[in-house]
Structures are given as structure tokens and as C-alpha cells.
Design a protein around this motif. Structure first.
Motif, PDB file in Angstrom:
ATOM      1  N   ALA A 140     102.661  57.926 -48.059  1.00  0.00           N
ATOM      2  CA  ALA A 140     101.212  57.850 -48.326  1.00  0.00           C
ATOM      3  C   ALA A 140     100.519  59.130 -47.873  1.00  0.00           C
ATOM      4  N   SER A 141      99.350  59.372 -48.435  1.00  0.00           N
ATOM      5  CA  SER A 141      98.593  60.569 -48.069  1.00  0.00           C
ATOM      6  C   SER A 141      97.104  60.254 -48.108  1.00  0.00           C
ATOM      7  N   ILE A 142      96.404  60.725 -47.086  1.00  0.00           N
ATOM      8  CA  ILE A 142      94.949  60.541 -47.010  1.00  0.00           C
ATOM      9  C   ILE A 142      94.299  61.910 -47.149  1.00  0.00           C
ATOM     10  N   PRO A 143      93.283  62.067 -48.003  1.00  0.00           N
ATOM     11  CA  PRO A 143      92.617  63.366 -48.173  1.00  0.00           C
ATOM     12  C   PRO A 143      92.071  63.915 -46.854  1.00  0.00           C
ATOM     13  N   GLU A 144      92.159  65.221 -46.698  1.00  0.00           N
ATOM     14  CA  GLU A 144      91.741  65.870 -45.454  1.00  0.00           C
ATOM     15  C   GLU A 144      90.285  65.567 -45.120  1.00  0.00           C
ATOM     16  N   GLU A 145      89.424  65.576 -46.127  1.00  0.00           N
ATOM     17  CA  GLU A 145      88.011  65.341 -45.856  1.00  0.00           C
ATOM     18  C   GLU A 145      87.761  63.921 -45.341  1.00  0.00           C
ATOM     19  N   GLU A 146      88.547  62.960 -45.822  1.00  0.00           N
ATOM     20  CA  GLU A 146      88.418  61.582 -45.341  1.00  0.00           C
ATOM     21  C   GLU A 146      88.876  61.472 -43.894  1.00  0.00           C
ATOM     22  N   LEU A 147      89.958  62.180 -43.569  1.00  0.00           N
ATOM     23  CA  LEU A 147      90.457  62.166 -42.196  1.00  0.00           C
ATOM     24  C   LEU A 147      89.445  62.784 -41.234  1.00  0.00           C
ATOM     25  N   LYS A 148      88.869  63.919 -41.627  1.00  0.00           N
ATOM     26  CA  LYS A 148      87.906  64.582 -40.756  1.00  0.00           C
ATOM     27  C   LYS A 148      86.644  63.738 -40.579  1.00  0.00           C
ATOM     28  N   SER A 149      86.230  63.096 -41.646  1.00  0.00           N
ATOM     29  CA  SER A 149      85.054  62.233 -41.558  1.00  0.00           C
ATOM     30  C   SER A 149      85.315  61.061 -40.618  1.00  0.00           C
ATOM     31  N   PRO A 267      98.172  62.929 -37.369  1.00  0.00           N
ATOM     32  CA  PRO A 267      99.275  62.206 -38.024  1.00  0.00           C
ATOM     33  C   PRO A 267      99.197  60.696 -37.842  1.00  0.00           C
ATOM     34  N   TYR A 268      98.753  60.262 -36.675  1.00  0.00           N
ATOM     35  CA  TYR A 268      98.703  58.831 -36.382  1.00  0.00           C
ATOM     36  C   TYR A 268      97.463  58.187 -37.002  1.00  0.00           C
ATOM     37  N   MET A 269      96.389  58.935 -37.042  1.00  0.00           N
ATOM     38  CA  MET A 269      95.190  58.469 -37.712  1.00  0.00           C
ATOM     39  C   MET A 269      95.459  58.318 -39.210  1.00  0.00           C
ATOM     40  N   GLU A 270      96.191  59.278 -39.767  1.00  0.00           N
ATOM     41  CA  GLU A 270      96.502  59.241 -41.199  1.00  0.00           C
ATOM     42  C   GLU A 270      97.385  58.046 -41.536  1.00  0.00           C
ATOM     43  N   SER A 271      98.414  57.784 -40.740  1.00  0.00           N
ATOM     44  CA  SER A 271      99.299  56.658 -41.027  1.00  0.00           C
ATOM     45  C   SER A 271      98.569  55.334 -40.842  1.00  0.00           C
ATOM     46  N   GLU A 272      97.668  55.290 -39.872  1.00  0.00           N
ATOM     47  CA  GLU A 272      96.882  54.078 -39.638  1.00  0.00           C
ATOM     48  C   GLU A 272      95.985  53.774 -40.829  1.00  0.00           C
ATOM     49  N   LEU A 273      95.285  54.796 -41.323  1.00  0.00           N
ATOM     50  CA  LEU A 273      94.406  54.604 -42.479  1.00  0.00           C
ATOM     51  C   LEU A 273      95.202  54.289 -43.739  1.00  0.00           C
ATOM     52  N   ALA A 274      96.362  54.910 -43.861  1.00  0.00           N
ATOM     53  CA  ALA A 274      97.197  54.663 -45.039  1.00  0.00           C
ATOM     54  C   ALA A 274      97.643  53.208 -45.097  1.00  0.00           C
ATOM     55  N   LEU A 275      98.057  52.658 -43.971  1.00  0.00           N
ATOM     56  CA  LEU A 275      98.499  51.260 -43.948  1.00  0.00           C
ATOM     57  C   LEU A 275      97.344  50.320 -44.274  1.00  0.00           C
ATOM     58  N   GLN A 276      96.140  50.696 -43.828  1.00  0.00           N
ATOM     59  CA  GLN A 276      94.973  49.873 -44.168  1.00  0.00           C
ATOM     60  C   GLN A 276      94.729  49.880 -45.669  1.00  0.00           C
ATOM     61  N   GLU A 277      94.813  51.063 -46.295  1.00  0.00           N
ATOM     62  CA  GLU A 277      94.589  51.156 -47.734  1.00  0.00           C
ATOM     63  C   GLU A 277      95.698  50.468 -48.532  1.00  0.00           C
TER      64      GLU A 277
END
Length: 299
Positions: A140-149, A267-277
Motif C-alpha cells: 500500500a502507499s499513502i500520498p506524501e501530502e496526506e501523510l504530512k497533513s 513509515p509507521y504512520m503510513e502503514s497505520e493509515l494504509a490499513l485503515q483505508e
């Protein structure tokens, strides 16, 4: 996973309980727990009047009640560890420390030995959880702008604030406090002295226990924080003037603050958000198909 390895897991499970009961069925001497207490497999494990519960009945009940669940947990951990090693997944030590510290604050008073064992257990749980999270979100991949927000809004929630685990004895005057301190020096129990002498009605019945308090909390007297910062864990102070009397504090634990930069937590924030999506729960079931697994409960 090799059949030989899985067979070994099965054999261990069938002769153990969740407290790590270690025994071969043809041996009479049984190691009961981690403290190396032993019992005899030929004798009853309990008696109620004229009725007895045999060792064999006990083990059969354990297998029936916990066998499948415990074996699945063991297979899950082996699957996750093998795949994480193959993928080169390493978990940030600061993140492990943060999670362990947070979980420790939910515990009560423990001895040094108890705390060490509990922290080791919690570390294993935290590492397993993050490895599993990383594996499930690998594609999975989360856009950089979403992660920063997300980080801008919630990044501080990943930090841990320094905390002190304290008990205290609060009395009216220095004379009484010195008397309490002398009894402590002679080996008296801090808990019992708090029950006997402390004027803090909210804590005296629980041995003066205040719990874990953030160092930034308005409920932590500044005099307590200043003194505790110079104390060793599992030690008590000399009497000192407090806001509403004279106090003696006991420092159980001292947990430092832990803060993360965006790059550290990303990396952990991204995987957390990915699992939610993905609406993916934190279970190892989807990973089983990546390895050759056979077990006694079927496919």
C-alpha cells in the motif's frame, strides 16, 4: 515453514499450558512455571474433599480449551518473524520504547524483577505488532501530502511525555515525618506506614499510591518532581516541605520523554493509515498463504 518445525510446535503445545508448562509425558517430574516449581505428573493437581483432579485431566482440559488458539498464535508469530526477516523489516527502537512506556503506565506497582519480565513480554508484543502491520501494508502507499497533513494534525500523539510513578506519605509536621522516616530506615513497609500516618485520605488506603503522573501535569507538585529527578527508582526520599504538609515520596519508576521527527514516524504512520483505508484488521491470517503451512487443525 517446514513440517519438522511445525511438528515441534505441535508437540510443545500439546504438553504445555499458557504458563509455559514444560514436560514430556513420560517424565514424572514436571516443571510448572518460569520459577522452576515442579509437580509430579503421577499425582493429583487438586483435591476437593474426596474428589481429585488428575494431571492428565488437567492437561486434556487445557488442550481442549486453549489448544487451537495457542497453536495459531505460535504459527502466527513464526510466520510474521520469517516474513519480516525475509523482507528486512526492522522496528525503530524509539518506537518500541514509546509503546512499552505507554503500556507500562497502565500497570500497577511492580518489583524490579516483575517489571523486567513484564517489559520483556511487552517488547515482544510491540515488535510483533509492528512487524505484522508493516507486512500487511507492504503493497500500500499513502500520498506524501496526506501523510504530512496527518502528521501536522496528529503527530504529537506519537510522542510520550516523561512520567513518574509515585507513592507518598503526607503528614502535618516534620516531627511525625522524621518518625516515619526512621521506621522506613528500620525496614518498615512504605505501604503500611502510609496507611497508618498519611493524612491524604485519597491515597492512604492504597499505600499512598499516586500512580503514573506526567511531569507536565498540574497535579504533580513541583517539589515532588524536583526531588524525584534526583532519586533512583525503587527508593524513598527524606522528609521535605510540601505544599500542604511534610512529605516522603517513593519513586517506583521514572520514564523519560520520547519524541519523533516526521521522518522517524513516517513509515509507521503510513502503514497505520494504509490499513485503515484497506479496512484490514491486524491479523496474520492473510500472510499464511505466503508460506507452506500445515497444522493439525486443517487448512
Amino acid at each position: 515453514m517446514s513440517k519438522k518445525l511445525l511438528l515441534g510446535i505441535v508437540v510443545v503445545l500439546l504438553i504445555t499450558n499458557v504458563a509455559s508448562l514444560l514436560i514430556l509425558n513420560n517424565k514424572e517430574s514436571v516443571v510448572l512455571d518460569d520459577d522452576d516449581r515442579t509437580i509430579s505428573s503421577k499425582e493429583a493437581v487438586a483435591s476437593i474433599g474426596n474428589e481429585e483432579i488428575s494431571y492428565q485431566q488437567w492437561i486434556k482440559a487445557l488442550r481442549s480449551a486453549y489448544g487451537k488458539k495457542q497453536l495459531k498464535q505460535m504459527v502466527d508469530r513464526t510466520v510474521v518473524n520469517e516474513l519480516a526477516e525475509a523482507e528486512g523489516i526492522k522496528i525503530n527502537e524509539k518506537l518500541i520504547d514509546r509503546d512499552v512506556a505507554f503500556l507500562i503506565t497502565m500497570q500497577g506497582v511492580m518489583t524490579e524483577d516483575e517489571a523486567a519480565k513484564e517489559e520483556e513480554r511487552l517488547r515482544e508484543e510491540v515488535i510483533y505488532r509492528y512487524k505484522l502491520q508493516q507486512l500487511l501494508a507492504a503493497d500500500a502507499s499513502i500520498p506524501e501530502e496526506e501523510l504530512k497533513s496527518f502528521y501536522d494534525s496528529y503527530g504529537k500523539q506519537y510522542n510520550f511525555t516523561a512520567s513518574l510513578q509515585l507513592s507518598h506519605i503526607l503528614v502535618d509536621n516534620m516531627e511525625t515525618a522524621e518518625k516515619v522516616y526512621d521506621e522506613l530506615e528500620q525496614g518498615a513497609s512504605f505501604d503500611l506506614l502510609a496507611e497508618e500516618y498519611s493524612q491524604d485520605d485519597e491515597t492512604k488506603d492504597t499505600g499512598g499510591y499516586l500512580g503514573y503522573i506526567y511531569t507536565s501535569s498540574q497535579f504533580l507538585p513541583s517539589s515532588y518532581e524536583e526531588l524525584a529527578s534526583e532519586m533512583d527508582e525503587h527508593s524513598y526520599s527524606k522528609p521535605f516541605a510540601a505544599d500542604n504538609g511534610v512529605a516522603i515520596i517513593y519513586l517506583h519508576r521514572k520514564l523519560p520523554s520520547i519524541e519523533f521527527t516526521y521522518d522517524e514516524i513516517k513509515p509507521y504512520m503510513e502503514s497505520e493509515l494504509a490499513l485503515q483505508e484497506m479496512d484490514q484488521s491486524l491479523t496474520a491470517d492473510p500472510l499464511w498463504e505466503q508460506l507452506d503451512i500445515e497444522w493439525i487443525y486443517g487448512e
